[in-house]
Design an enzyme around this catalytic site. Structure first.
Site, short mmCIF file in Angstrom:
data_model
loop_
_atom_site.label_atom_id
_atom_site.label_comp_id
_atom_site.label_asym_id
_atom_site.label_seq_id
_atom_site.Cartn_x
_atom_site.Cartn_y
_atom_site.Cartn_z
CB CYS A 111 -0.89 -0.03 1.24
SG CYS A 111 -2.03 1.36 1.37
CG HIS A 153 -5.75 -2.53 -0.71
ND1 HIS A 153 -4.70 -3.13 -0.04
CD2 HIS A 153 -5.45 -1.20 -0.72
CE1 HIS A 153 -3.83 -2.19 0.33
NE2 HIS A 153 -4.27 -1.02 -0.08
CD GLU A 154 -6.85 1.17 -3.40
OE1 GLU A 154 -6.91 2.17 -2.66
OE2 GLU A 154 -5.78 0.58 -3.60
CG HIS A 157 -7.36 2.79 1.80
ND1 HIS A 157 -6.48 3.01 2.85
CD2 HIS A 157 -6.66 2.13 0.85
CE1 HIS A 157 -5.30 2.50 2.54
NE2 HIS A 157 -5.38 1.96 1.33
#
Length: 190
Positions: A111, A153-154, A157
């Site tokens: 990341c 993953h995004e 966030h």
């Protein structure tokens, strides 16, 4: 053909000056939905440009200090990840995972907000996501494999979650340099 290299500062533990890194409370703050996509278009375009400059696979608005629900995903091959499957650009505003497969895969993640480190993370093999595109049109898209990993993953966030939070064991944590040296060839999917 030589692949473009990933951001050199990220590989050695440095961060791009526009990236919010782990430990900064801004990375954990709640995000707000975007109500006016036209008004946000310059910032969204800036995220795409930064993602391409960094030669990354995805970038979420909180990573650039913008507390809104927006991510960009565009997977390209790089020198660090020469075998990963490519994807077109997805600009997702107010995205939501509607469904996820029961099949779980564990693989390596890194990341830009956690520069220089990688670890193994368990993710759903496929997900179905709804979002608004850059024109405000509602989209529903199924993702699988590596791109599904990037999307999850995004979207993490947007909930204030970094990949370190998802690791079931810290035993796999490694520097990018050591991943390239010892683990890259052993990784089934990059």
């Amino acid at each position: 053909m030589t692949q473009p290299d990933s951001d050199p500062s990220w590989k050695t533990g440095g961060a791009h000056p526009d990236i919010v890194t782990v430990g900064d409370p801004a990375l954990r703050r709640p995000v707000e939905p975007i109500d006016d996509i036209a008004a946000a278009s310059a910032k969204l375009d800036g995220m795409v440009a930064l993602l391409r400059e960094l030669k990354g696979a995805g970038l979420a608005a909180p990573q650039v200090g913008w507390p809104v629900a927006a991510v960009v995903v565009e997977v390209r091959k790089t020198a660090v990840f020469p075998d990963r499957p490519e994807s077109p650009l997805y600009l997702m505003v107010n995205p939501s995972i509607e469904s996820a497969s029961d099949e779980i895969e564990e693989d390596w993640e890194g990341c830009f907000s956690v520069p220089g480190l990688m670890g193994r993370v368990r993710r759903h093999q496929s997900v179905r996501v709804t979002y608004l595109d850059e024109h405000g049109e509602r989209c529903e898209q199924a993702f699988s494999g590596y791109v599904a990993r990037v999307v999850q993953h995004e979207l993490d966030h947007l909930a204030g979650t970094v990949f370190l939070d998802r690791m079931t064991s810290m035993a796999s944590i490694t520097t990018v340099t050591n991943w390239l040296r010892f683990h890259q060839q052993a990784s089934p999917e990059q």
